[in-house]
Design a protein around this motif. Structure first.
Motif: not given
Length: 87
Positions: A1-23
Motif C-alpha cells: 500500500m502506498i500512502l498518497q497525499p490525496g488518500g491521506l486528506i480523504a481519510w482525514l476528511i472522513v475521520g472529521l465527518i464521522a467523528g463529528f457526527l458520532a460525538n
C-alpha cells in the motif's frame, strides 16, 4: 500500500465527518476538530474491522463515512461507559 497525499486528506476528511457526527449524536456536543478526527480515524478502524467480519465489501466515500461513523459511535459509547460520563 502506498500512502498518497490525496488518500491521506480523504481519510482525514472522513475521520472529521464521522467523528463529528458520532460525538454530536452520542455525546451531544463536538470534541473539536482534532478530537473529531482522532475519534473518526479510530472509528474507521473499528468500522472497517466490523465490515470485514460481516463481509460487506468495499465502499466509496459516503459508504466509508457511514462505516466510520458506526465505528466512531461505538467508540464514543464505549468511552462513555468506561468513564461513566454523560456529557
Amino acid at each position: 500500500m502506498i500512502l498518497q497525499p490525496g488518500g491521506l486528506i480523504a481519510w482525514l476528511i472522513v475521520g472529521l465527518i464521522a467523528g463529528f457526527l458520532a460525538n454530536v449524536l452520542v455525546r451531544g456536543h463536538s470534541s473539536g476538530c482534532i478530537g473529531n478526527i482522532i475519534v473518526g480515524l479510530i472509528g474507521s478502524v473499528i468500522g472497517g474491522v466490523l465490515a470485514s467480519m460481516l463481509n460487506l465489501g468495499t465502499f466509496r466515500f459516503i459508504g466509508s463515512i457511514v462505516i466510520s461513523f458506526i465505528g466512531a459511535a461505538i467508540l464514543v459509547a464505549l468511552l462513555q461507559f468506561i468513564t461513566g460520563s454523560r456529557n
